[in-house]
Scaffold this active site. Structure first.
Site, mmCIF file in Angstrom:
data_model
loop_
_atom_site.group_PDB
_atom_site.id
_atom_site.type_symbol
_atom_site.label_atom_id
_atom_site.label_comp_id
_atom_site.label_asym_id
_atom_site.label_seq_id
_atom_site.Cartn_x
_atom_site.Cartn_y
_atom_site.Cartn_z
ATOM 1 C CG ASP A 1 -28.713 28.831 -29.402
ATOM 2 O OD1 ASP A 1 -27.644 29.982 -30.085
ATOM 3 O OD2 ASP A 1 -30.210 28.861 -30.471
ATOM 4 C CD GLU B 1 -49.124 45.766 -5.984
ATOM 5 O OE1 GLU B 1 -49.362 44.340 -5.594
ATOM 6 O OE2 GLU B 1 -49.121 46.208 -6.429
#
Ligand code: GLA
Length: 733
Positions: free
Chosen positions: A536, A616
């Site tokens: 928030d 990777e």
């Protein structure tokens, strides 16, 4: 000047670049809302307020026999309970004699440049040239209660923040049982939709659109936190508004505790939007002479759809809400050990991850839960913020030196607001938890909530955490909160003030954050609450980034990050590339797709880097280099949602555009592979129509005008296999 007052008509006009807000001191001194929307070109909007004799809508006594003048039907700015308005009120005060009606009338106002910082609460900020303030004082002549309404106009940003300060000038104690931050009336409330963001742990902020109907639609939390379940960010938009079109209003609550945000359509099709602290469980004793300041609501209007609304919030959150050195600095690419090791780690294991990571362009190791007290699992140790030297042999200082020697920073996890039943802190201070007398209390994740309304608890935490942060070169703190509040009772406050605890709890959390961020200004704080359970605007004031969700599955994240982007900037969205099969869903997705999705956020890794294949690892090198190169574009550029999960269930796309529009990055994920599929066209936005942009899509090279790209779209290659993705870098030549 962004704020004007017209003496003759009593009209206030608040102007931003693309919006305007009007109200007036109406008959008998009632403050009436007139208008909020696009610029009105200099006209006052008083004609929008109509009056009629309405049965069962009463009239203030001093309106005499005028039966058309009723607070029940007039659009208002801050309606008080008991005065004849039967809709949702902003304020309910109970006076010493037991009466509870308040009659608020205009008393005075002042206009000044700049903005006062809200005391003890997070709030938007801006310098003198950036923000202007209008304060309107309303008061009740009989009871002496006054309300100072604050309107802060960030003209460039198209943001108006609102809050209210209630002052008790009655000479006697007053109980405040309801006090909201903002109320907004629309005389003609027909044809709107209300957008809220619901969710659950590990699936936060799903967009939900509901046609506004008679009665109410409410998003709220009484969990003591803003919550995964509903977010304190809502949008009202005209029916059918989309990314590019339509009138929309966003309301963002700058607060992290209980909240209510409602849309109420009344008998005459007038609409009231309201937002504030949830009145459930709230009751504040306001002694004579005392004041109560509400948290702030940030309002934004866009006449050009939801996309522009979001971008306005993004800019304002980035520049006028976040603070400190990390507001503007590039944040480090991190590797977090949580999904790599969970509780099973020691110093050597961590150093090994850091060692590998340091070779690949990763800049910080974050040591998650489990480094302190007796914490082998999530059932013990919270509250004992001392290093477990069995795990970290040589202590934190030694670990930090080893990590720093690799050229990496070290970050650390805390869950300050909690205590485990099995902890030294709880054994020493059982009264420091929230718990009603005579009850055992509700356990959640086997832990209790500390009573953050107590100064001694806040002091203890400040000292305990400061000690750790000063003991080594800690660069980052992940601030977690892994349960909600129950049995909300404080041993410290008298019976008559127990209704203050939820809010005092938040004030305690904010105080601790303020003190710690002030004492350690170089430390980057990341908010977290079981992922995005406290995502928030309140937290963003202290922590410029927040872990978005405990769900790290790239495909689920498409939806979570999509919903999050409506109210919050990309720079705030904590996102990591994690292992496959994914730990939450078991889904297997390509490595590059996982990276692409995590790059629509702060970007980091959350897996055992040392177990990656050489291919990777090479990809990680390329990813970190790519993210660093594009950091300014991603975290500071304009963000465009090119698709939405409801409209485009089989693929997702989004775009970043540099502020000068010279560069853009389009990201595309094909979610479900389909046989013999139709071609997908993406329609980038925000480019300069006359500009010529060069780009490559799967080896095919293009040189097109911005207009051609935006109007005609870009055909996507058919990618075979699920969850494949690609990025397109557009460069103006
Ligand atoms: C929460 C956080 C996770 C992790 C765990 C540790 O769930 O969201 O990222 O830190 O706590 O217990």
């Amino acid at each position: 000047m962004a704020i004007h007052f017209h003496e003759q008509t009593g009209v206030f006009i608040l102007e931003t670049q693309h919006s305007e807000y009007q109200m007036r001191i109406g008959r008998l001194g009632y403050l009436q809302h007139l208008y909020y929307g696009g610029p009105a070109g200099g006209s006052e909007m008083s004609h929008l307020v109509r009056q009629a004799d309405r049965g069962f809508s009463g009239n203030p006594y001093d309106a005499g026999e005028d039966r058309t003048f009723s607070l029940d039907t007039l659009p208002q700015e801050y309606p008080a309970f008991g005065s004849g308005d039967f809709r949702e009120s902003s304020l309910r005060a109970v006076y010493a004699d037991g009466s509870s009606d308040t009659d608020l009338r205009y008393r005075s106002h002042s206009i000044f440049s700049g903005k006062a910082v809200l005391k003890d609460l997070p709030s938007f900020h801006g310098g003198e040239g950036e923000v202007e303030t209008l304060e309107i004082v309303l008061s009740d002549a009989l009871t002496g209660l006054s309300v100072a309404l604050q309107y802060n106009v960030f003209a460039e940003k198209d943001i108006i923040t609102r809050s209210a300060v209630i002052k008790n000038e009655s000479g006697q104690p007053v109980q405040i049982s309801r006090v909201l931050s903002c109320s907004l009336d629309y005389a003609d409330g027909k044809g709107y939709e209300y957008i809220t963001f619901y969710g659950r742990h590990a699936m936060e902020r799903n967009e939900e659109r509901t046609p506004v109907r008679h009665g109410e639609i409410v998003a709220s939390s009484i969990r003591g936190a803003s919550s995964h379940q509903q977010n304190p960010f809502v949008i009202l938009c005209e029916q059918g508004a989309d990314e590019e079109h339509g009138r929309c209003y966003g309301l963002s609550f700058v607060y992290s505790g209980n909240f209510i945000a409602g849309a109420q359509l009344d008998q005459f099709d007038s609409l009231r939007l309201y937002m504030g602290i949830h009145p459930e469980g709230f009751n504040w004793l306001l002694k004579a002479g005392e004041s109560f300041a509400t948290p702030e609501v940030a309002l934004c209007y866009s006449g050009e759809g939801l996309g522009e609304l979001s971008r306005r919030f993004h800019r304002a959150c980035r520049e006028n809400l976040c603070r400190g050195v990390w507001r503007d600095r590039r944040r480090p690419i991190l590797v977090n050990n949580w999904e790599a090791t969970y509780f099973d780690f020691d110093d050597d294991k961590l150093v090994k991850i850091a060692q590998e990571a340091s070779q690949l362009g990763i800049e910080m190791l974050v040591m998650d839960d489990g480094w302190f007290g007796k914490r082998e699992a999530d059932v013990s140790g919270l509250g004992d913020w001392t290093v477990n030297e069995k795990k970290l042999r040589g202590g934190l200082g030694s670990l930090c030196e080893r990590v720093n020697a690799l050229g990496m920073k070290l970050g650390i996890w805390f869950e300050p607001e909690m205590v485990s039943e099995d902890s030294d802190l709880y054994r020493a201070h059982p009264d420091w938890v929230l718990r009603s007398p005579g009850r055992k209390g509700v356990r959640s994740r086997c832990q209790f909530v500390l009573d953050m309304s107590r100064g001694d608890v806040v002091d203890y935490l400040f000292e305990a955490i400061s000690r750790v942060l000063s003991s080594a070169n800690i660069a980052y703190v992940k601030w977690d909160m892994n349960r909600h509040l129950t049995n909300v009772f404080s041993a410290k406050l008298p019976a008559g003030q127990q209704g203050e605890i939820y809010h005092r709890y938040m004030l305690g959390v904010y105080e601790l954050l303020e003190r710690l961020t002030g004492a350690f200004p170089e430390v980057l704080f990341e908010g977290c609450s079981g992922g995005g359970g406290r995502f928030d605007a309140g937290m963003l004031y202290y922590t410029p980034q927040i872990w978005c969700s405990d769900d790290t599955d790239a495909i689920e994240r498409l939806q979570i990050q999509y919903g999050t982007s409506f109210g919050y900037p990309i720079s705030a969205v904590g996102a990591h590339l994690s292992a496959c099969p994914n730990h939450q869903t078991g889904r297997v997705t390509p490595f590059d797709t996982r990276a692409l999705v995590a790059m629509a956020g702060t970007f980091g890794y959350e897996l055992d880097i040392s177990r990656l294949s050489p291919e990777e690892k090479q990809q990680v090198r390329e990813q970190t280099a790519f993210f660093k190169k594009n950091y300014a574009l991603i975290s500071g550029g304009d963000y465009y949602r090119l698709t939405g999960p409801a409209k485009n269930p089989t693929y997702a796309a989004w775009e970043f555009v540099s502020p000068d529009r010279g560069r853009a990055l389009v990201c595309y994920v094909a979610i479900h592979a389909q046989a013999n599929a139709a071609f997908t066209y993406l329609y980038p936005r925000g480019l300069r129509p006359q500009g010529r942009y060069a780009f490559t899509v799967s080896d095919e090279q293009y040189l097109l005008t911005g207009a051609a790209i935006m109007q005609g779209g870009i055909p996507m290659p058919r990618l075979s296999g699920d969850y494949r993705s690609l990025t397109i870098e557009l460069e103006e030549v």
